[in-house]
Motif scaffolding. Structure first.
Motif, PDB file in Angstrom:
ATOM      1  N   LEU A  34       0.855  -1.059  -0.039  1.00  0.00           N
ATOM      2  CA  LEU A  34      -0.058  -0.035   0.178  1.00  0.00           C
ATOM      3  C   LEU A  34       1.209   1.212  -0.142  1.00  0.00           C
ATOM      4  CD1 LEU A  34      -3.091   0.855   0.257  1.00  0.00           C
ATOM      5  CD2 LEU A  34      -2.420   1.158   2.547  1.00  0.00           C
ATOM      6  N   LYS A  35       0.681   2.154  -1.058  1.00  0.00           N
ATOM      7  CA  LYS A  35       1.439   3.372  -1.064  1.00  0.00           C
ATOM      8  C   LYS A  35       0.841   4.444  -0.264  1.00  0.00           C
ATOM      9  CE  LYS A  35       3.816   2.750  -5.408  1.00  0.00           C
ATOM     10  NZ  LYS A  35       3.828   1.203  -5.420  1.00  0.00           N
ATOM     11  N   SER A  36       1.490   5.581  -0.035  1.00  0.00           N
ATOM     12  CA  SER A  36       1.095   6.506   0.696  1.00  0.00           C
ATOM     13  C   SER A  36      -0.073   7.266   0.105  1.00  0.00           C
ATOM     14  CB  SER A  36       2.210   7.570   0.981  1.00  0.00           C
ATOM     15  OG  SER A  36       1.873   8.675   1.634  1.00  0.00           O
ATOM     16  N   GLY A  37      -1.017   7.542   0.982  1.00  0.00           N
ATOM     17  CA  GLY A  37      -2.326   8.221   0.367  1.00  0.00           C
ATOM     18  C   GLY A  37      -3.314   7.336  -0.528  1.00  0.00           C
ATOM     19  N   GLU A  38      -2.808   6.160  -0.584  1.00  0.00           N
ATOM     20  CA  GLU A  38      -3.721   5.107  -1.258  1.00  0.00           C
ATOM     21  C   GLU A  38      -4.975   4.614  -0.378  1.00  0.00           C
ATOM     22  OE1 GLU A  38      -1.488   2.720  -4.800  1.00  0.00           O
ATOM     23  OE2 GLU A  38      -1.420   1.821  -2.641  1.00  0.00           O
ATOM     24  N   SER A  39      -5.821   4.100  -0.797  1.00  0.00           N
ATOM     25  CA  SER A  39      -6.930   3.647   0.018  1.00  0.00           C
ATOM     26  C   SER A  39      -7.347   2.042  -0.458  1.00  0.00           C
ATOM     27  CB  SER A  39      -8.246   4.480   0.011  1.00  0.00           C
ATOM     28  OG  SER A  39      -8.372   4.732  -1.311  1.00  0.00           O
ATOM     29  N   LEU A  40      -7.070   1.299   0.330  1.00  0.00           N
ATOM     30  CA  LEU A  40      -7.305  -0.190   0.005  1.00  0.00           C
ATOM     31  C   LEU A  40      -8.633  -0.913   0.756  1.00  0.00           C
ATOM     32  CD1 LEU A  40      -5.981  -3.004  -0.959  1.00  0.00           C
ATOM     33  CD2 LEU A  40      -5.345  -3.282   1.459  1.00  0.00           C
ATOM     34  N   GLY A  41      -9.656  -1.422  -0.514  1.00  0.00           N
ATOM     35  CA  GLY A  41     -10.757  -1.827   0.332  1.00  0.00           C
ATOM     36  C   GLY A  41     -10.463  -3.366   0.210  1.00  0.00           C
ATOM     37  N   LEU A  42     -10.807  -3.935   1.411  1.00  0.00           N
ATOM     38  CA  LEU A  42     -10.725  -5.493   1.940  1.00  0.00           C
ATOM     39  C   LEU A  42     -12.054  -6.169   1.768  1.00  0.00           C
ATOM     40  CD1 LEU A  42      -8.296  -7.027   2.552  1.00  0.00           C
ATOM     41  CD2 LEU A  42      -8.786  -6.288   5.080  1.00  0.00           C
ATOM     42  N   LEU A  43     -12.267  -6.786   0.511  1.00  0.00           N
ATOM     43  CA  LEU A  43     -13.340  -7.645   0.577  1.00  0.00           C
ATOM     44  C   LEU A  43     -13.299  -9.111   0.710  1.00  0.00           C
ATOM     45  CD1 LEU A  43     -14.840  -5.490  -2.537  1.00  0.00           C
ATOM     46  CD2 LEU A  43     -15.467  -5.328  -0.216  1.00  0.00           C
ATOM     47  N   GLY A  44     -14.536  -9.760   1.192  1.00  0.00           N
ATOM     48  CA  GLY A  44     -14.458 -11.103   1.060  1.00  0.00           C
ATOM     49  C   GLY A  44     -15.600 -11.525   1.843  1.00  0.00           C
ATOM     50  N   LYS A  45     -15.738 -12.954   1.906  1.00  0.00           N
ATOM     51  CA  LYS A  45     -17.018 -13.174   2.679  1.00  0.00           C
ATOM     52  C   LYS A  45     -16.707 -13.341   4.101  1.00  0.00           C
ATOM     53  CE  LYS A  45     -17.245 -17.246  -0.008  1.00  0.00           C
ATOM     54  NZ  LYS A  45     -17.674 -18.441  -0.636  1.00  0.00           N
TER      55      LYS A  45
ATOM     56  N   SER B 256     -13.393 -14.943   5.826  1.00  0.00           N
ATOM     57  CA  SER B 256     -12.472 -15.151   4.548  1.00  0.00           C
ATOM     58  C   SER B 256     -11.149 -14.600   5.124  1.00  0.00           C
ATOM     59  CB  SER B 256     -12.936 -14.251   3.474  1.00  0.00           C
ATOM     60  OG  SER B 256     -13.042 -12.741   3.666  1.00  0.00           O
ATOM     61  N   GLY B 257     -11.071 -14.088   6.394  1.00  0.00           N
ATOM     62  CA  GLY B 257      -9.713 -13.820   6.755  1.00  0.00           C
ATOM     63  C   GLY B 257      -9.447 -12.464   6.925  1.00  0.00           C
ATOM     64  N   LYS B 258     -10.574 -11.554   6.821  1.00  0.00           N
ATOM     65  CA  LYS B 258     -10.303 -10.198   6.347  1.00  0.00           C
ATOM     66  C   LYS B 258      -9.788  -9.519   7.938  1.00  0.00           C
ATOM     67  CE  LYS B 258     -14.444  -8.914   5.249  1.00  0.00           C
ATOM     68  NZ  LYS B 258     -15.270 -10.145   5.164  1.00  0.00           N
TER      69      LYS B 258
ATOM     70  N   THR C 281      -8.846 -11.151  10.620  1.00  0.00           N
ATOM     71  CA  THR C 281      -7.386 -11.863  10.740  1.00  0.00           C
ATOM     72  C   THR C 281      -6.371 -11.018  10.429  1.00  0.00           C
ATOM     73  OG1 THR C 281      -8.598 -13.904  11.038  1.00  0.00           O
ATOM     74  CG2 THR C 281      -5.985 -13.955  10.882  1.00  0.00           C
ATOM     75  N   LEU C 282      -6.439 -10.481   9.071  1.00  0.00           N
ATOM     76  CA  LEU C 282      -5.404  -9.749   8.350  1.00  0.00           C
ATOM     77  C   LEU C 282      -5.335  -8.606   9.117  1.00  0.00           C
ATOM     78  CD1 LEU C 282      -3.413  -9.342   6.007  1.00  0.00           C
ATOM     79  CD2 LEU C 282      -5.315  -8.661   4.685  1.00  0.00           C
ATOM     80  N   LEU C 283      -6.435  -7.844   9.317  1.00  0.00           N
ATOM     81  CA  LEU C 283      -6.170  -6.447   9.974  1.00  0.00           C
ATOM     82  C   LEU C 283      -5.846  -6.426  11.380  1.00  0.00           C
ATOM     83  CD1 LEU C 283      -9.783  -4.696   8.832  1.00  0.00           C
ATOM     84  CD2 LEU C 283      -7.311  -4.387   8.024  1.00  0.00           C
ATOM     85  N   ASN C 284      -5.921  -7.693  12.085  1.00  0.00           N
ATOM     86  CA  ASN C 284      -5.446  -7.955  13.358  1.00  0.00           C
ATOM     87  C   ASN C 284      -4.028  -8.026  13.558  1.00  0.00           C
ATOM     88  OD1 ASN C 284      -7.456  -7.890  15.825  1.00  0.00           O
ATOM     89  ND2 ASN C 284      -8.775  -9.150  14.371  1.00  0.00           N
ATOM     90  N   ILE C 285      -3.682  -8.792  12.066  1.00  0.00           N
ATOM     91  CA  ILE C 285      -2.047  -8.967  12.441  1.00  0.00           C
ATOM     92  C   ILE C 285      -1.305  -7.748  11.764  1.00  0.00           C
ATOM     93  CG2 ILE C 285      -0.483 -10.273  11.055  1.00  0.00           C
ATOM     94  CD1 ILE C 285      -2.473 -12.868  10.868  1.00  0.00           C
ATOM     95  N   ILE C 286      -1.758  -7.138  10.878  1.00  0.00           N
ATOM     96  CA  ILE C 286      -1.179  -5.936  10.503  1.00  0.00           C
ATOM     97  C   ILE C 286      -1.302  -4.834  11.453  1.00  0.00           C
ATOM     98  CG2 ILE C 286      -1.034  -6.541   7.918  1.00  0.00           C
ATOM     99  CD1 ILE C 286      -3.341  -4.364   7.760  1.00  0.00           C
ATOM    100  N   SER C 287      -2.188  -4.602  12.584  1.00  0.00           N
ATOM    101  CA  SER C 287      -2.207  -3.862  13.476  1.00  0.00           C
ATOM    102  C   SER C 287      -1.554  -4.408  14.719  1.00  0.00           C
ATOM    103  CB  SER C 287      -3.705  -3.793  13.929  1.00  0.00           C
ATOM    104  OG  SER C 287      -4.529  -3.495  12.927  1.00  0.00           O
ATOM    105  N   GLY C 288      -0.860  -5.558  14.560  1.00  0.00           N
ATOM    106  CA  GLY C 288      -0.104  -5.866  15.722  1.00  0.00           C
ATOM    107  C   GLY C 288      -0.692  -6.562  16.915  1.00  0.00           C
ATOM    108  N   ILE C 289      -1.854  -6.901  16.601  1.00  0.00           N
ATOM    109  CA  ILE C 289      -2.876  -7.561  17.769  1.00  0.00           C
ATOM    110  C   ILE C 289      -2.567  -9.290  17.926  1.00  0.00           C
ATOM    111  CG2 ILE C 289      -5.066  -7.848  18.743  1.00  0.00           C
ATOM    112  CD1 ILE C 289      -5.612  -5.153  17.566  1.00  0.00           C
ATOM    113  N   LYS C 290      -2.390  -9.597  16.607  1.00  0.00           N
ATOM    114  CA  LYS C 290      -2.456 -11.156  16.664  1.00  0.00           C
ATOM    115  C   LYS C 290      -0.997 -11.404  15.884  1.00  0.00           C
ATOM    116  CE  LYS C 290      -7.033 -12.867  16.607  1.00  0.00           C
ATOM    117  NZ  LYS C 290      -8.174 -12.952  16.051  1.00  0.00           N
ATOM    118  N   LYS C 291      -0.320 -12.525  16.214  1.00  0.00           N
ATOM    119  CA  LYS C 291       0.958 -12.878  15.378  1.00  0.00           C
ATOM    120  C   LYS C 291       0.678 -13.660  14.265  1.00  0.00           C
ATOM    121  CE  LYS C 291       4.022 -12.067  19.172  1.00  0.00           C
ATOM    122  NZ  LYS C 291       3.289 -11.280  20.211  1.00  0.00           N
ATOM    123  N   SER C 292       1.468 -13.297  12.988  1.00  0.00           N
ATOM    124  CA  SER C 292       1.089 -14.497  11.939  1.00  0.00           C
ATOM    125  C   SER C 292       1.956 -15.523  12.325  1.00  0.00           C
ATOM    126  CB  SER C 292       1.875 -13.602  10.756  1.00  0.00           C
ATOM    127  OG  SER C 292       3.168 -13.414  11.078  1.00  0.00           O
ATOM    128  N   SER C 293       1.607 -16.601  11.539  1.00  0.00           N
ATOM    129  CA  SER C 293       2.095 -17.927  11.621  1.00  0.00           C
ATOM    130  C   SER C 293       3.556 -17.976  10.745  1.00  0.00           C
ATOM    131  CB  SER C 293       1.335 -19.230  11.288  1.00  0.00           C
ATOM    132  OG  SER C 293      -0.006 -19.258  12.045  1.00  0.00           O
TER     133      SER C 293
END
Lengths: 296, 269
Positions: free
Chosen positions: A28-39, A42-44, A46-58
């Motif tokens: 993701l580049k500076s100033g970009e906006s990323l939409g995260l979609l899925g059922k 689907s892991g959305k 979990t992904l946000l929790n990991i990149i926020s530092g709350i959960k650890k990736s395997s």
């Protein structure tokens, strides 16, 4: 040159027997906006929790431009994940004071932000007495404290009425215009389409699409074609190689054409085959249709 | 300073915790006044075997006896305050506040230190309250000729340390189990379990059980007079347990604080 503010490489997460994310990579580049979609599931989140530092990736990891590897320096970051959490017996102002203290922001920010999310009149009400929509708006207010340069929002319009949805959407667009980067997970596709320039679609923890929103939506267009003889029209269309997915809708035919091909060109090709169209309508494919196709 | 301000904001609106402290603030002086209206010798008879501790009932309000009696009496209310600590911390877990404040920018270290200074603050509050009570009663019942010694801070400082130990146990437990009811049941259950386990144990080994060690930190008032009425070996056990208790409790305090820190550092929020 635009710099990546977030780089995710080969990120995977395993919960005992369930693989929640598999080899996720994007930037993701500076100033970009990323939409995260899925059922759902689907892991959305979990992904946000990991990149926020709350959960650890395997395995695999991520790197924010201002933070050490696999950590997020929360300075200048506003995060709203899942249901907004606040002290039930504290009112909106006192709850936001805690956020201000953590983010080293001034208490003077609170009044303006509460007005922005339309909670100013109820600022002295305890959080436990808020409706679901009000709680959600307070969650957004908390994420906006400190004028963050990055917003990570998971279902920000959850539980909001149409007026609330519109208000939050305007706020997100405003922050985007002010140069903030946004990561937005939502089930409301219209919201994502209107606010996000990039999309990441997850399907059972795997990337189903990653790229520009407009690219996904404009890769194919649809045409509604009407003629006196639909049977003859259908046969003629089958002979035109650039036309695909011919669907008989009863009174008209719905076909798919590649981006860049116009209805006039199709009409001209049909005239050469002695077919005269009585009506022709162009329609862009909706994000919903594209998403459903991706998630099949 | 930031952590202190955050904790004070949270405390401001935790009415249940206020309730626990109100009970403490009312019950301690009430119990003290009630004891002062009984014959202290007959109250201590089961311990002394009938020996006279040489103190009249109302004397416990005076210096220097109130320095000993009040901290010992207040130590019986530590369980109530510990349940208050459990409630306070569990409210944060159930509201998802640990996670929220973490994603807002508090580090895991700060999450721990926030709670550590909270229980330290509770201990200071209780100790200062007792100090004021001691001073109030002492001044109110002051008699120049009878008071050889005005200040005996040791039992009060030991009381401060004792509350820290109990609160640390409560903090560690709630950080481990996260659910208020479960933690309170385990806390009380542990108390009884320890009592059952201690029945066949030798007195000299009991002191190594956590609650037993904590309860022995504040010495029993008039310990010297009390042990005069019992046998020499029992007297030695009394005194050695009172001597050992702060050290054993200190070790438990370090273990409990370390475990709390590790739980907050390592586990998912």
């Amino acid at each position: 040159m635009e710099v990546n503010i977030l780089t995710v490489k080969g990120l995977s997460k395993q919960y005992s027997t369930v693989k929640a994310l598999t080899d996720i990579s994007f930037a993701l580049k500076s100033g970009e906006s990323l939409g995260l979609l899925g059922k759902n599931g689907s892991g959305k989140t979990t992904l946000l929790n990991i990149i926020s530092g709350i959960k650890k990736s395997s395995s695999g990891g991520f790197q924010w431009s201002n933070s050490p590897e696999n950590q997020l320096n929360n300075e200048n970051v506003g995060i709203l994940l899942e249901a907004p959490a606040f002290y039930p017996t504290l009112n909106a102002v006192d709850n936001l004071k805690i956020t201000c203290l953590i983010k080293k922001a001034s208490y003077s920010d609170i009044e303006g932000i509460l007005k922005e999310v339309d909670l100013y009149e109820r600022r002295k009400t305890d959080f436990q007495n808020y409706s679901l929509g009000m709680k959600q708006r307070l969650g957004i207010a908390s994420a906006l404290i400190g004028n963050p340069k990055l917003l990570i929002l998971d279902e920000p319009t959850n539980g909001l009425d149409p007026e609330g949805i519109s208000l939050i959407r305007e706020l997100i667009i405003k922050k985007k215009k002010q140069g903030a980067s946004i990561i937005l997970a939502s089930h409301i596709l219209d919201e994502v389409e209107k606010t996000c320039s990039k999309l990441l679609v997850l399907n059972s923890g795997v990337i189903a699409y990653e790229g520009e929103t407009k690219q996904l939506l404009s890769s194919e267009n649809q045409l509604e074609l009407k003629s006196e003889d639909l049977k003859a029209l259908k046969l003629a269309l089958k002979e035109i190689s650039i036309v695909s997915n011919i669907e008989d809708k009863g009174t008209y035919l719905l076909v798919t054409i590649p981006d860049g091909v116009t209805g006039t060109e199709i009409s001209k090709l049909l005239i050469k085959k002695d077919i005269i169209l009585s009506e022709i309508h162009t329609s862009k494919k909706s994000l919903e249709e594209e998403l459903l196709k991706l998630l099949k | 300073m930031k952590l202190l301000k955050i904790e004070l904001l949270k405390l401001k609106a935790n009415y249940t915790l206020h309730g626990f402290f109100v009970v403490y603030l009312i019950m301690v002086p009430l119990a003290f006044v009630a004891i002062g209206n009984f014959d202290i010798n007959s109250l201590l008879n089961p311990l002394t075997g009938g020996a006279d501790v040489g103190v009249d009932a109302k004397d416990i309000f005076k210096f220097p006896h109130n320095w000993e009696v009040l901290p010992y009496l207040a130590s019986w209310f530590n369980i109530i305050l510990s349940v208050g600590v459990i409630h306070f911390v569990s409210a944060e877990f159930s509201a998802g506040m640990y996670k929220k404040t973490f994603i807002d920018g508090l580090s895991r270290d700060e999450l721990y230190f926030g709670k550590a200074i909270t229980i330290l603050g509770f201990s200071i509050f209780c100790t200062v309250f007792l100090l004021l009570l001691i001073a109030g009663f002492g001044i109110g019942y002051f008699e120049v000729s009878e008071a050889d010694e005005f200040f005996n801070m040791k039992p009060l400082l030991l009381y401060f340390f004792q509350t820290l130990c109990y609160f640390s146990f409560a903090l560690c437990l709630i950080t481990l189990v996260r659910k208020s009811t479960t933690a309170i049941l385990i806390f009380i259950g542990f108390y009884f379990l320890e009592w059952v386990v201690s029945i066949p144990m030798e007195k000299s080994l009991e002191i190594f059980l956590p609650f037993e060690a904590f309860s022995e930190i504040v010495p029993i008032p008039f310990i010297d007079q009390l042990t005069e009425g019992v046998g020499e070996s029992e007297s030695m056990e009394f005194k050695s347990n009172t001597y050992l208790a702060p050290y054993v409790s200190g070790a438990y305090l370090l273990i409990l604080q370390g475990a709390t820190y590790l739980l907050l550092k390592v586990r998912s929020l």
